[in-house]
Write a protein that holds these residues in place. Structure first.
Motif: not given
Lengths: 527, 481, 454
Positions: B61-64, B280-285
Motif C-alpha cells: 500500500l505504501t509503495i503504491g 481493512k487497507l483496501f479502501p484506502v487503496a
C-alpha cells in the motif's frame, strides 16, 4: 437619551478594546531596521538602510517594474541610436522637487540630470557608483527637458543602468562635488513618492507621502523608519504591535515569527552570497590547491543548518543559485578533511610537529580579517567553525575582528590580509567582472585578492562585449567552473532574507535588492 | 474570564509501531515517503518488501501511495517543462544572424507537438528535416517526429510512409521510432526489441533513455522501465549545440517526465491492486487507484473506484473522494458538477472542493469567495490547506499575482524550498506562479532544491535560466558587506 | 617610589591583587594583553618583596579602581577599554617606573559539564533554573519546531513540553501540500514550589498564549486566549499570580493574572511596549523596560498592587537600557546599556544601581555605575547575578575570544574570565547553588553547559 449615550459609550469601549488601529495609524507604516543610516542621499550612501530610504525619496530616469520591464520614471520616453551608443531621454514635464523647509518647490529640469551625473563622476565625490557608469562618455543638455548620453561602446541592457537616482541642482551646498559634510546628505530632497518630514529628530526617520508625486500619490501616507539597537527587541516590537514590519529578520527570530499567524514572513532573494576570500599575493595561498583544500576542509551544509536554521543554499561558484548564470553541473566540493590534507601535501606541505603544516620552512599560519557587522553572533560562529575545521587539516587561522573602516582599509587599500570573510550583494549577479578581472586589481577596486588568470580575463572581456544572451550564459558557466576550480574564494552560501510584516498590509512586493521600489503601491487593508 | 482549554501534551512519537520482521527498514521507507522523498522511499520500500512477512500488504500500500504521488509530481513537472521550454525555445528559434541555431527547430517542434500544437509543430519539424549543415541523424529524428505529428492528426498513411522511409543505424533514431510506434500502438510488438537494442548500444544517450521509459510505460514493462529511470544519463542533455568557442545551447528531451509519470502511475496501480485481499487497507487503496486511473485518463475505472471508496465510508479520504467524483463528472461533460451552494465549514471539505475545481479549471467563484472569507478566521494547518487550494485555483485561472499570495501562505516559510517541509507539487505550482510574474530567481531556487531528489528537473532549470537571462534588467550594482 | 634593580629587561611579575571585599575570592593573574605607561603617584603604597609587587587597592563605592589612582580606561590612554579589566604591574628595569599592564584575571570553575549528551542536528538554548537549583529547563529547536525540556541538574530528562492541538497528524500525513504542524514553546517560569509552571506556546496554531503545566503529568491548560501575543510570563516568587506582557491593549502592556480566580488586571497603559518584566525576590515589585526604537528605559512598579501610583522611571537618558535583573537579595538592579563616550550604539555595558530609591538615576551616577564594559547583551536571560548578590556573570564581547563568560564584581568593577573553555557562550543564568548554566557552540551546534563556581 440615556439609552443612546450608553449605547455610544459601549461602542466606544468596544472600539478601544477590539482593535489597535485608528485612521491615522491605518495610513502609516512603521518599519524596523537594525541600525541607522549614516547619510541619506543616493550618491554617498554606502549602506543598505540608506539605499532603501533613497528608493522612497528619489527617482531615476527609468525604473524596472516587478515584471522586469523598463518603465518611464523621470524620463517619459527615450531614443536609442542604432549603434547603441547614444541614449536620448525626454524628460517628464511638470515634475516638482520636494520643497526645502521654508521654501517653494522647484521644477525638475534637464539641468538636474546633468548636475547629478557630473557630481556623481566628480573625482572628489566619494561614491561606489563611479565604476558602474564608466561606460558613459558624456552627457549633453539638449533643451530644458531633453538630455543625451553618449556611450563609449554599446552595452547590453544599458537602459536598465539609467535607474540611478537624480538629485536636484539646488540641493547640495557644494555644486561641484558631494561630501558627507554637505547638509544635503542628511536632509535630502528628491522627486519620489515620499519626502523626508523630519530627519533631525534623531530617533526615527519620518517620510510622508508626496501628494504631488508625478505618478499616483502613494496609498500609505507615512513611512517611519525606526532604528533598533537590538534585534530581539525589534522582534518583540513587531510581536507586540509597536511596529508593522521588519525589513530583515534575524535568523534566530524567524521561528517565533513564523509561529504567529498575524504576520507574513516574506522571503526575498538579494542574489548575494558569502565567501572566504584569499589574498593570492601571499605565497602560502598562491597555489590553488591550498585554497581548494580549505574548501574541502569545511562542512558548509552543517554550518548552514546550525547557524542559519537551514535558511540558505550552499553554492559551488561565484553566483547565487537563483541567478541565471549559475552552472548547475558544477557541484559544491564535498566535506572531506582527508582530501584537504592530501591537496596540501600535493602542494608541497608537510605536517609539522605542532599539528600545523609547513612548506619551505613557513608554517601554514594565516590571518583572517573579519568586519564586525552588527550580525556579529552569526559571523563569529562561522568564523569559529572555520578556524576549527582548518586546524584539523593543519592550518592555523588567527582571527582579527575589525571595525568596518579599518577592515576596508586592510582589504581594499593596503591589501594587508590573508583571508577575509564577507558577502557580496548584487543587483545583477551575473556581472562578476569587477570581482575577478585582473584589471580590477588595485587600490579600492573589487579584486581585492589580486587574483589574475588570463583565461578568466579573456572570458570576462568577451562577456562584456557580447550582445548575445546565450553566449553570455555559456561564458558565465565556464567562469563558474573555472573559478570553482581555481578557488580564489571558498564559496559558501546564499542566505534567504526574510521580511516580516502584518498581514493587513497589502500588495507587498519587495524588490530583492532595493526593497522599497514598489512601496508606493502597498496599502493597509481597511476593516 | 474564559475557560481554559485542555489540550493534550504530546511527547514526540518516533514513527509507527509495526509488528513485522524488518520493521526498521519499513519505518525508514515510510518516513522517506512522508518526507516526499519518493525516489529514496521507493528504493527502500521495494527492498524491504520481500522480508516484510505479514506486513507485506501494508508495504505494498505504501509503495503504491508513494508511486502515485511521484506520478502526480512528474505529471506536474512535465506540464512545467512544456511551458518553460516553449518560451525558451521560441526565442532561440527566432534569433537570426550568423549564430543562428539549427537544432532548435527539432526541439521546438517536439515541444509544440507535446503541447498539441500540431500545425506549428509540423512546420518546425519540416524545417528541421531539411536544415543544412546538420548530421543525418538529426534530420531523421525530425522525420520520426513529423510522422508522429501526422499520425496524431489522423493522417495515418502519410505517417507510416514517412516512418518507412527512415533508414538509420543510429540508436537514437531507432529508439525514437520505437517510442513513436509504442505510443500510437503501431507495430508495437517490435518496439520492445528496437528499444532494447538501442539501450544496449547507447545507454549514455538521454534521448534513448527517455524513449525507453516511454516505450516501457506504453507496453507496461514496469520493472524494465524503472531500471532505465535509475540510469545515470537520465537527466543529461539530449544534445549540445556549439557556436564557435564560447556559446553552447543545451537541449533536452521533453518527453522524459511524461514517460516517468506514466511509468510510476502503472507501478502504483500494480502495487495497490495487491492490497485487494486486505479488507481493512483496501479502501484506502481504492482511493489511490481512483486517483491513478484519473491520471491515466481512464475516467470509467476512476469512477468505479471512487464510488467504491465512498461506499466504504472510511473517513480519511472522503473529502478528496467526493471531490474527485465531481472532477470526473465534470470531465465527462457535467459542467454543473461543481455547483455547490454551501461548501460547508470544514476546512478540508472546502479546500478539497476548490482544489478539484482548480484541476478542472471550472468556475467556482462562489465557493472561492467563501473560502477566502473563511481564511480570515482560520489558523494553522486548516489555513494552509485552504490557502493552497485557493492559490491553485487562481493559478489555473491565470491570476498569478493572487496565486503567489495564497500559495505563499500555504508554504512553510522557514524551509521554503525544502520538499520535506512542503509538498513538491505545491512547490511546482509556486514556481510556475513566480515564473508568470517574471520572478525567475524564486523558481530557480525551488528547482535547485528539488533537483537534489529529482534531478530530471534539470530541463526546467535550464530553460528557466535561459528565459531569465533575456528578461533580467538591472543596473549592475555590487556591494560588499 | 622605590627604585628597583631587576636583572631581566622585560621581566613580568605576577602579582596578587589584594581583594578588600570579603566576598570576592582572590583572583590569580595571568595572560598579558597590551601594555601602557602610567606613572604611579608618589603617595601610592607600592611594595616590592623579591618577586612580588603588591599594590594596595583603595575601595571607593561605585567607582572602580584596581590599583591606586589607576582606573581601567586610563591604562590604555584612550576611550577604548582593553579586554582585560584587572591591572597587573610590570616593572621597567631601566626607568624603574612601574608599568600598569592590563591583564586578564581568570577563575577556574570547579567543573564544566554538558547537561545532556552532546548531539548535532539540534540547537539548545535559554536555560532557566528552578529557584532551588535542583532542576532547570531549556529550549530545543529542531526542524522548525521548538520544545521545552526540563531536566534535573544532573541532566536526567524529567519532562518534554510540546503543545499540539489534537487530531492533526493524520490529516497532515494524508493531504498534499501540508506538513506536520510545528509548535513553538518557550519562556517557562516556575511556581514557587516548583510543582507547576507557566510557559508560552502557540499550540501549533499560530497564536502565542500562556499555558499552565505541571511536573506530575503532561496535561497543560491554556490560560489566555488573546489573538495577538501573550508572553514573557513570570510567576511571582511570593504567591499565586503571574505578570505577563500582552499586546491586547495596544502595544505591549503588563498584565497580572491571578491564578486562583484566573482574573487578569492591566498594570500599565502606554503607547510604547513594556517588555521583559521581572519580579523582585520578595514578590512585591516588578522591574521592566519601556520605550521605542533605540531608546528604552528601566521602570519599576514598586508595588504591584498599586501599579499606576508606584510606577517609577529609573533611567531616562537617550541610550538604550535593557533587561533589568534583580540581585538575589533584592537590593540592586543590573541592566544593559549602550551608553559609552564614543556614542557607539553597538557597544553595550552592564550597569548596577540600587533598587530602593525615590529619585531616578542621574546620568553621572549611571556613568559611574558601569561594572562591565563591551558585553554581549543577553536579552533572553539578562545579566546573571550570582547568589552573593555582588557578582554578575555575563558574556564578554571579546574580539579574540569567541564570547567568553566573565564574572564581574558590581562593587569594584573588576572582571575575571571564567575558564569554561567553551565558545560562543550565551544565555547565561546562575542557580541559587552557584551553578552557571549557559549555551555554547560545539562543532557547530549549541549545547547546554553547567559550570560550577568554585
Amino acid at each position: 437619551m440615556k439609552g443612546i449615550l450608553k449605547h455610544i459609550a459601549m461602542i466606544a469601549m468596544i472600539a478601544v478594546t477590539t482593535t489597535s488601529f485608528t485612521t491615522a495609524q491605518a495610513e502609516s507604516l512603521r518599519y524596523g531596521e537594525y541600525g541607522r543610516p549614516s547619510t541619506l542621499d543616493p550618491i554617498t550612501s554606502n549602506d543598505m538602510i540608506a539605499l532603501r530610504i533613497s528608493e522612497l525619496i528619489f527617482n531615476g530616469l527609468v525604473g524596472i517594474n516587478e515584471r522586469q520591464v523598463i518603465v518611464p520614471e523621470l524620463a517619459s520616453k527615450w531614443e536609442i541610436s542604432k549603434d547603441g551608443r547614444s541614449y536620448k531621454f525626454f524628460l517628464r514635464k511638470n515634475v516638482m522637487w520636494h520643497p526645502k523647509p521654508d521654501a517653494e518647490a522647484q521644477p525638475f529640469t534637464a539641468d538636474d540630470v546633468v548636475f547629478t551625473f557630473n557630481i556623481m563622476m566628480h573625482p572628489k565625490t566619494i561614491t561606489p557608483l563611479k565604476v558602474r557608469y564608466e561606460f558613459i562618455d558624456s552627457i549633453t543638455k539638449i533643451d530644458s527637458h531633453t538630455v543625451e548620453f553618449k556611450l563609449k561602446r554599446p552595452v547590453l541592457n544599458a537602459l536598465a543602468k539609467f535607474t540611478f537616482k537624480i538629485i536636484p541642482k539646488h540641493g547640495p551646498d557644494n555644486s561641484v562635488y558631494l561630501s558627507r559634510e554637505d547638509s544635503f546628505v542628511k536632509q535630502p530632497i528628491g522627486t519620489g513618492p515620499f519626502r523626508i518630514a523630519n530627519a533631525s529628530s534623531g530617533q526615527e526617520f519620518e517620510m510622508v507621502a508626496n501628494e504631488s508625486y508625478f505618478k499616483r500619490p502613494p496609498r500609505i501616507k507615512k513611512f517611519v523608519a525606526k532604528p533598533f539597537a537590538d534585534q530581539n527587541i525589534m522582534n518583540q516590537a513587531l510581536l507586540f504591535n509597536d511596529i508593522d514590519m521588519i525589513v530583515l529578520v534575524n535568523p534566530r527570530n524567524i521561528l517565533e515569527l513564523q509561529g504567529d499567524k498575524r504576520f507574513v514572513l516574506q522571503p526575498y532573494n538579494a542574489l548575494s552570497y558569502s565567501f572566504f576570500g584569499y589574498n593570492t599575493r601571499n605565497p602560502l595561498l598562491t597555489d590553488s590547491r591550498v585554497r581548494q583544500a580549505f574548501t574541502y576542509a569545511i562542512n558548509r551544509k552543517e554550518m548552514l543548518k546550525s547557524f542559519f536554521n537551514g535558511q540558505g543554499t550552499q553554492i559551488s561558484g561565484p553566483f547565487a543559485p537563483g541567478s541565471w548564470a549559475y552552472n548547475l553541473d558544477v557541484k559544491p566540493l564535498p566535506y572531506s578533511p582527508q582530501k584537504a590534507k592530501e591537496l596540501l601535501m600535493e602542494a608541497g606541505f608537510t605536517m609539522g610537529d605542532d599539528g600545523i603544516m609547513v612548506k619551505d620552512g613557513k608554517r601554514l599560519s594565516l590571518n583572517l580579517n573579519v568586519p564586525i557587522a552588527k550580525e556579529s553572533e552569526a559571523i563569529k560562529r562561522v568564523v569559529l567553525a572555520f578556524k576549527n575545521y582548518l586546524k584539523k587539516v593543519g592550518a592555523e587561522v588567527n582571527v582579527q575582528f575589525q571595525e568596518w573602516q579599518a577592515w576596508k582599509d586592510d582589504v581594499f587599500s593596503t591589501h594587508n590580509f590573508d583571508i577575509i570573510y564577507a558577502s557580496w550583494v548584487f543587483d545583477d549577479s551575473a556581472d562578476i567582472s569587477s570581482l575577478f578581472h585582473s584589471a580590477e586589481i588595485g587600490q579600492w577596486k573589487n579584486n581585492f585578492g589580486g587574483y589574475s588568470n588570463s583565461d578568466v580575463d579573456a572570458l570576462i572581456a568577451e562577456s562584456k562585449l557580447t550582445l548575445d544572451h546565450e553566449k553570455r550564459r555559456t561564458i558565465n558557466r565556464r567562469l563558474h567552473a573555472m573559478l570553482a576550480d581555481e578557488a580564489p574564494y571558498t564559496f559558501l552560501w546564499t542566505l534567504t532574507n526574510y521580511s516580516a510584516y502584518k498581514k493587513n498590509i497589502g500588495r507587498v512586493k519587495i524588490h530583492p535588492y532595493k526593497f522599497f521600489s514598489y512601496a508606493d503601491r502597498w496599502y493597509v487593508k481597511g476593516k | 474570564m474564559y475557560q481554559g482549554k485542555y489540550i493534550k501534551l504530546l511527547i514526540l512519537a518516533v514513527g509507527t509501531a509495526s509488528s513485522i520482521a524488518n520493521a526498521a527498514d519499513v519505518r525508514t521507507g515510510t518516513s522517506l515517503f512522508k518526507q516526499n522523498l519518493y525516489n529514496q522511499a521507493a528504493d527502500e520500500l521495494t527492498q524491504a518488501l520481500p522480508g516484510a512477512g505479514s506486513g507485506q500488504t501494508m508495504v505494498n500500500l505504501t509503495i503504491g501511495m508513494n508511486y502515485q504521488h511521484s506520478a502526480k509530481l512528474h505529471a506536474a513537472l512535465q506540464h512545467q517543462s512544456l511551458i518553460v521550454q516553449d518560451e525558451y525555445l521560441r526565442n532561440i528559434v527566432k534569433a537570426k544572424g550568423k549564430l543562428k541555431s539549427k537544432y532548435a527547430h527539432l526541439y521546438y517542434g517536439e515541444v509544440l507537438l507535446e503541447n498539441g500544437q500540431y500545425k506549428q509543430a509540423k512546420k518546425f519539424l519540416q524545417n528541421a528535416s531539411r536544415i543544412k549543415g546538420v548530421g543525418s541523424s538529426y534530420k531523421q529524428l525530425a522525420k520520426v517526429n513529423l510522422g508522429l505529428a501526422e499520425y496524431l492528426t489522423n493522417n495515418k498513411s502519410s505517417a507510416k510512409k514517412i516512418w518507412k522511409s527512415i533508414k538509420s543505424n543510429d540508436s537514437e533514431v531507432t529508439s525514437e521510432l520505437a517510442a513513436a510506434y509504442a505510443r500510437v500502438g503501431y507495430q508495437a510488438n517490435i518496439a520492445q526489441s528496437m528499444i532494447e537494442k538501442a539501450l544496449a548500444e547507447k545507454p549514455g544517450s538521454s534521448r534513448v533513455l527517455a524513449n525507453a521509459v516511454n516505450v516501457y510505460a506504453d507496453i507496461g514493462a514496469i520493472e524494465k522501465g524503472l531500471k532505465v529511470v535509475s540510469m545515470e544519463a537520465i537527466d543529461t542533455s539530449a544534445a549540445d549545440e556549439a557556436f564557435g568557442k564560447n556559446k553552447e545551447i543545451k537541449y533536452f528531451d521533453v518527453r522524459l517526465m511524461a514517460g516517468m509519470s506514466k511509468l510510476y502511475n502503472l507501478a502504483a496501480i500494480k502495487s495497490l491492486e495487491k492490497v485487494e485481499k486486505d479488507s481493512k487497507l483496501f479502501p484506502v487503496a481504492t482511493y489511490y487507484l481512483a486517483d491513478a486511473s484519473y491520471l491515466d485518463n481512464d475516467l470509467k475505472t476512476a469512477g468505479a473506484y471512487v464510488d467504491a471508496y465512498i461506499a466504504s465510508g472510511v473517513p480519511s479520504f472522503m473529502d478528496k473522494a467526493v471531490n474527485l467524483k465531481k472532477l470526473i463528472a465534470y470531465r465527462k461533460g457535467d459542467k454543473k458538477a461543481f455547483n455547490v451552494s454551501v461548501p460547508g465549514s470544514k476546512a478540508s471539505s472546502v479546500s478539497e472542493l476548490i482544489y478539484a475545481c482548480a484541476r478542472a479549471k471550472a468556475d467556482c467563484d462562489k465557493p472561492l469567495k467563501s473560502a477566502e472569507k473563511m481564511l480570515e478566521n482560520l489558523q494553522g494547518n486548516s489555513a494552509r490547506m485552504v490557502s493552497y487550494a485557493v492559490g491553485e485555483y487562481y493559478l489555473r485561472h491565470g491570476k498569478s499575482d493572487k496565486a503567489v499570495y495564497f500559495l505563499e501562505e500555504a508554504r512553510d516559510k522557514s524551509r521554503k524550498n525544502n520538499i520535506q517541509a512542503n509538498d513538491p507539487v505545491m512547490l511546482v505550482s509556486i514556481a510556475e506562479a513566480y515564473g508568470h510574474n517574471k520572478l525567475y530567481s524564486e523558481s530557480l531556487e525551488i528547482y535547485f532544491e528539488m533537483s537534489k531528489e529529482f534531478p530530471v528537473v534539470r530541463q526546467i532549470q535550464d530553460a528557466t535560466q535561459g528565459i531569465y537571462s533575456t528578461e533580467q534588467k538591472s543596473a549592475g550594482d555590487v556591494k560588499i558587506f | 617610589m622605590s627604585r628597583l634593580s631587576i636583572t631581566s629587561a622585560s621581566m613580568l611579575l605576577t602579582i596578587l591583587v589584594a581583594n578588600i571585599h570579603a566576598n570576592e575570592p582572590a583572583v590569580s593573574v595571568s595572560d598579558t594583553a597590551a601594555a601602557a605607561n602610567v606613572n604611579i603617584n608618589k603617595t601610592d603604597q607600592v611594595a616590592v618583596d623579591n618577586s612580588t609587587v603588591t599594590v594596595e587597592k583603595k575601595e571607593i563605592p561605585g567607582v572602580k579602581t584596581v590599583a591606586d589612582s589607576v582606573t581601567v580606561p586610563e591604562v590604555v590612554g584612550e576611550s577604548k577599554a582593553p579586554d582585560a579589566t584587572v591591572v597587573g604591574v610590570e616593572v621597567d628595569p631601566v626607568q624603574g617606573s612601574i608599568l600598569a599592564v592590563p591583564v586578564i584575571a581568570t577563575i577556574q570553575p570547579e567543573s564544566v559539564t554538558a547537561l545532556m549528551p552532546i548531539e548535532s542536528g539540534r540547537n539548545d538554548s535559554n536555560p532557566i533554573w528552578y529557584k532551588d537549583g535542583s532542576k532547570l529547563s531549556f529550549e530545543r529547536s529542531e526542524q522548525g519546531k521548538k520544545e521545552i525540556l526540563i531536566t534535573s541538574v544532573e541532566g536526567e530528562l524529567l519532562q518534554k513540553i510540546y503543545v499540539q492541538s489534537a487530531g492533526n497528524d493524520e490529516l497532515a500525513f494524508l493531504l498534499p501540500g501540508i506538513t506536520d504542524a510545528v509548535s513553538y514553546n518557550a519562556g517557562i517560569s516556575w511556581s514557587p514550589n516548583g510543582s507547576q509552571y507557566v510557559f508560552m506556546s502557540n499550540g501549533g496554531e499560530g497564536n502565542y498564549d500562556l499555558y499552565l503545566g505541571n511536573s506530575e503529568n503532561d496535561i497543560s491548560e491554556r490560560l489566555t486566549e488573546y489573538e495577538g501575543k501573550d508572553g514573557q510570563a513570570g510567576w511571582s516568587p511570593s504567591g499565586d499570580r503571574l505578570v505577563f506582557v500582552s499586546g491586547r491593549s495596544g502595544s505591549g502592556d503588563l498584565f497580572l493574572l491571578d491564578m486562583p480566580s484566573r482574573m487578569t488586571t492591566q498594570l500599565t497603559n502606554a503607547s510604547s511596549p513594556f517588555l521583559y518584566p521581572e519580579w523582585s525576590p520578595n514578590g512585591k515589585s516588578i522591574a521592566v523596560i519601556n520605550g521605542k526604537n533605540e531608546n528604552h528605559d528601566i521602570y519599576l512598579i514598586n508595588d504591584y498592587q498599586k501599579p499606576a501610583e508606584s510606577l517609577f522611571q529609573l533611567t531616562s537618558w537617550s541610550a538604550d537600557d535593557l533587561r533589568p535583573m534583580w540581585s538575589p537579595d533584592g537590593k540592586k538592579i543590573a541592566f544593559y546599556t549602550n551608553y559609552n563616550d564614543a556614542g557607539d550604539s553597538r557597544i553595550w555595558s552592564i550597569v548596577v544601581v540600587n533598587a530602593n530609591r525615590t529619585t531616578p538615576v542621574s546620568e553621572e551616577e549611571l556613568k559611574n555605575s558601569i561594572v562591565a564594559f563591551d558585553v554581549i547583551p543577553d536579552i533572553e536571560r539578562g545579566p546573571a547575578w550570582l547568589p552573593d548578590s555582588v557578582r554578575i556573570a555575563y558574556v564578554k564581547n571579546s574580539r579574540q575570544d569567541y564570547n567568553p563568560i566573565y564574572i564581574a564584581s558590581s562593587i569594584t568593577g573588576v572582571s575575571a574570565k571564567l575558564l569554561t573553555e567553551t565558545r560562543m557562550n550565551h544565555d547565561v543564568s546562575c542557580s541559587s547553588a552557584g551553578v552557571i548554566a549557559f549555551r555554547a557552540q560545539v562543532e557547530q551546534w549549541d549545547q547546554i553547559y553547567l559550570a560550577k563556581m568554585p
